[in-house]
Design an enzyme around this catalytic site. Sequence first.
Site, PDB file in Angstrom:
ATOM      1  N   ARG A   1      25.373  90.494 -20.268  1.00 40.37           N
ATOM      2  CA  ARG A   1      25.087  89.088 -20.583  1.00 40.37           C
ATOM      3  C   ARG A   1      25.345  88.846 -22.064  1.00 40.37           C
ATOM      4  O   ARG A   1      25.256  89.759 -22.868  1.00 40.37           O
ATOM      5  CB  ARG A   1      23.602  88.778 -20.342  1.00 40.37           C
ATOM      6  CG  ARG A   1      23.192  88.500 -18.943  1.00 40.37           C
ATOM      7  CD  ARG A   1      21.733  88.008 -18.922  1.00 40.37           C
ATOM      8  NE  ARG A   1      20.820  89.004 -19.442  1.00 40.37           N
ATOM      9  CZ  ARG A   1      20.368  90.050 -18.756  1.00 40.37           C
ATOM     10  NH1 ARG A   1      20.758  90.239 -17.520  1.00 40.37           N
ATOM     11  NH2 ARG A   1      19.531  90.913 -19.305  1.00 40.37           N
TER      12      ARG A   1
ATOM     13  N   ARG B   1       7.742  86.646 -26.042  1.00 47.26           N
ATOM     14  CA  ARG B   1       7.205  87.997 -25.821  1.00 47.26           C
ATOM     15  C   ARG B   1       5.715  88.044 -26.199  1.00 47.26           C
ATOM     16  O   ARG B   1       5.218  87.139 -26.870  1.00 47.26           O
ATOM     17  CB  ARG B   1       7.988  88.995 -26.668  1.00 47.26           C
ATOM     18  CG  ARG B   1       9.420  89.056 -26.201  1.00 47.26           C
ATOM     19  CD  ARG B   1      10.194  90.151 -26.845  1.00 47.26           C
ATOM     20  NE  ARG B   1      11.492  90.226 -26.187  1.00 47.26           N
ATOM     21  CZ  ARG B   1      12.206  91.322 -26.019  1.00 47.26           C
ATOM     22  NH1 ARG B   1      11.767  92.449 -26.496  1.00 47.26           N
ATOM     23  NH2 ARG B   1      13.357  91.292 -25.392  1.00 47.26           N
TER      24      ARG B   1
ATOM     25  N   GLY C   1      12.721  98.523 -25.323  1.00 46.66           N
ATOM     26  CA  GLY C   1      11.532  98.565 -24.465  1.00 46.66           C
ATOM     27  C   GLY C   1      11.668  99.650 -23.405  1.00 46.66           C
ATOM     28  O   GLY C   1      10.738 100.446 -23.181  1.00 46.66           O
TER      29      GLY C   1
ATOM     30  N   ASN D   1      12.951  85.089 -28.046  1.00 50.18           N
ATOM     31  CA  ASN D   1      12.045  86.237 -28.165  1.00 50.18           C
ATOM     32  C   ASN D   1      10.605  85.849 -28.532  1.00 50.18           C
ATOM     33  O   ASN D   1       9.690  86.669 -28.429  1.00 50.18           O
ATOM     34  CB  ASN D   1      12.577  87.266 -29.171  1.00 50.18           C
ATOM     35  CG  ASN D   1      13.751  88.068 -28.655  1.00 50.18           C
ATOM     36  OD1 ASN D   1      14.590  88.552 -29.404  1.00 50.18           O
ATOM     37  ND2 ASN D   1      13.842  88.252 -27.337  1.00 50.18           N
TER      38      ASN D   1
ATOM     39  N   ASP E   1      20.156  96.277 -27.257  1.00 55.42           N
ATOM     40  CA  ASP E   1      19.229  96.083 -26.136  1.00 55.42           C
ATOM     41  C   ASP E   1      18.731  97.432 -25.617  1.00 55.42           C
ATOM     42  O   ASP E   1      19.466  98.424 -25.653  1.00 55.42           O
ATOM     43  CB  ASP E   1      19.968  95.312 -25.022  1.00 55.42           C
ATOM     44  CG  ASP E   1      19.010  94.760 -23.986  1.00 55.42           C
ATOM     45  OD1 ASP E   1      17.788  94.737 -24.249  1.00 55.42           O
ATOM     46  OD2 ASP E   1      19.481  94.348 -22.912  1.00 55.42           O
ATOM     47  N   GLY E   2      17.502  97.411 -25.104  1.00 54.04           N
ATOM     48  CA  GLY E   2      16.982  98.611 -24.428  1.00 54.04           C
ATOM     49  C   GLY E   2      15.873  99.334 -25.171  1.00 54.04           C
ATOM     50  O   GLY E   2      15.457 100.411 -24.753  1.00 54.04           O
TER      51      GLY E   2
HETATM   52  C1  FPP Z   1      16.027  94.211 -27.362  1.00 56.36           C
HETATM   53  O1  FPP Z   1      15.462  95.283 -26.631  1.00 56.36           O
HETATM   54  C2  FPP Z   1      15.710  94.382 -28.767  1.00 56.36           C
HETATM   55  C3  FPP Z   1      15.135  93.442 -29.549  1.00 56.36           C
HETATM   56  C4  FPP Z   1      14.744  92.110 -29.075  1.00 56.36           C
HETATM   57  C5  FPP Z   1      14.778  93.738 -30.947  1.00 56.36           C
HETATM   58  C6  FPP Z   1      15.887  94.390 -31.710  1.00 56.36           C
HETATM   59  C7  FPP Z   1      15.377  94.859 -33.004  1.00 56.36           C
HETATM   60  C8  FPP Z   1      15.682  96.046 -33.543  1.00 56.36           C
HETATM   61  C9  FPP Z   1      16.595  97.023 -32.932  1.00 56.36           C
HETATM   62  C10 FPP Z   1      15.137  96.400 -34.854  1.00 56.36           C
HETATM   63  C11 FPP Z   1      16.209  96.234 -35.906  1.00 56.36           C
HETATM   64  C12 FPP Z   1      15.774  95.254 -36.879  1.00 56.36           C
HETATM   65  C13 FPP Z   1      16.473  94.953 -37.986  1.00 56.36           C
HETATM   66  C14 FPP Z   1      15.830  94.086 -38.976  1.00 56.36           C
HETATM   67  C15 FPP Z   1      17.845  95.435 -38.253  1.00 56.36           C
HETATM   68  P1  FPP Z   1      14.332  94.958 -25.599  1.00 56.36           P
HETATM   69  O2  FPP Z   1      13.024  95.019 -26.280  1.00 56.36           O
HETATM   70  O3  FPP Z   1      14.621  93.663 -24.906  1.00 56.36           O
HETATM   71  O4  FPP Z   1      14.488  96.153 -24.598  1.00 56.36           O
HETATM   72  P2  FPP Z   1      14.217  96.116 -23.027  1.00 56.36           P
HETATM   73  O5  FPP Z   1      15.225  95.165 -22.444  1.00 56.36           O
HETATM   74  O6  FPP Z   1      14.460  97.528 -22.625  1.00 56.36           O
HETATM   75  O7  FPP Z   1      12.800  95.673 -22.817  1.00 56.36           O
END
Ligand code: FPP
Length: 268
Positions: free
Chosen positions: A219, A96, A47, A93, A44-45
Amino acid sequence: MRTGREVHPIVQADVTLPGSADMSARLSDVRQRELPRHIAIIMDGNGRWAKLRGQSRMSGHHQGMEAAERIVRFVGEDLGIKYLTLYAFSTENWNRPPEEVQYLMDLIREFLDEKLKMLLENEVRLRVLGDADGVPAPIRAEIERAMKLTESNQRFHLNIAFNYGGRQEILRAVQQIVHDRLNGDLNGDPIDEALFRRYLYTADQPDPDLLIRTSGEERISNFLLWQIAYAEFWVTKTLWPDFKPEELLDAIEAYQCRQRKFGAVVEP
Ligand code: FPP
């Protein structure tokens, strides 16, 4: 168990494996104690990482992919842990923005395209956990192909949870059990935990011992609801693209200091 660094890297990424004396000593120490057999990570994180740098969310996911590759390599090669599950895309997701969903679809495709050869060379079994019927047909075909081609590999098991939801997984298991019971395929088998787990995406794998979540959120987010019943939870404020092997060692060291009781009373 040391998995052969002498073969090929499990994934080839532009990453620097920790080489400091301190890191080597820590690695050697954790390897002498009981390691988790299966680690699961909520990455997570991405974004927030991008926002902090004035970049697009997509750039955060791109860096997140690099971090994922670094961790796969460290877990499989340096730690010799056999099972790793990464949460890459949840059933929620889809809510989004369309361009972000498209980017995440492109990322899994890129991963399957570019890493399949390395997965095969390094005897990695890839399992994509989730509702394959819900992803676009070309990606589903690539997922099925990669899973089929790697299915006999045993050295390292990499699970990528993609279009995955824990509730969906449990409902699917119930539906399939009912179907099989009505078909007479289950004979008189009792519907107990052992039977139930055979219907999960992770059938025949040990449950995660250690569950890590980055970015400070506390969570579960619909992740492996059945399998994490007794996982040890470790949370860090680090945003996923910044997560490094050093911090994975922090998590494992913390895990090794915990006393797991599985609901029983354990005398000190
Ligand atoms: C959550 O961070 C991240 C995701 C929903 C995507 C995770 C995907 C990757 C790390 C790429 C790896 C892919 C493979 C195929 C191994 P967020 O976007 O919710 O972050 P935020 O909470 O800061 O907005």
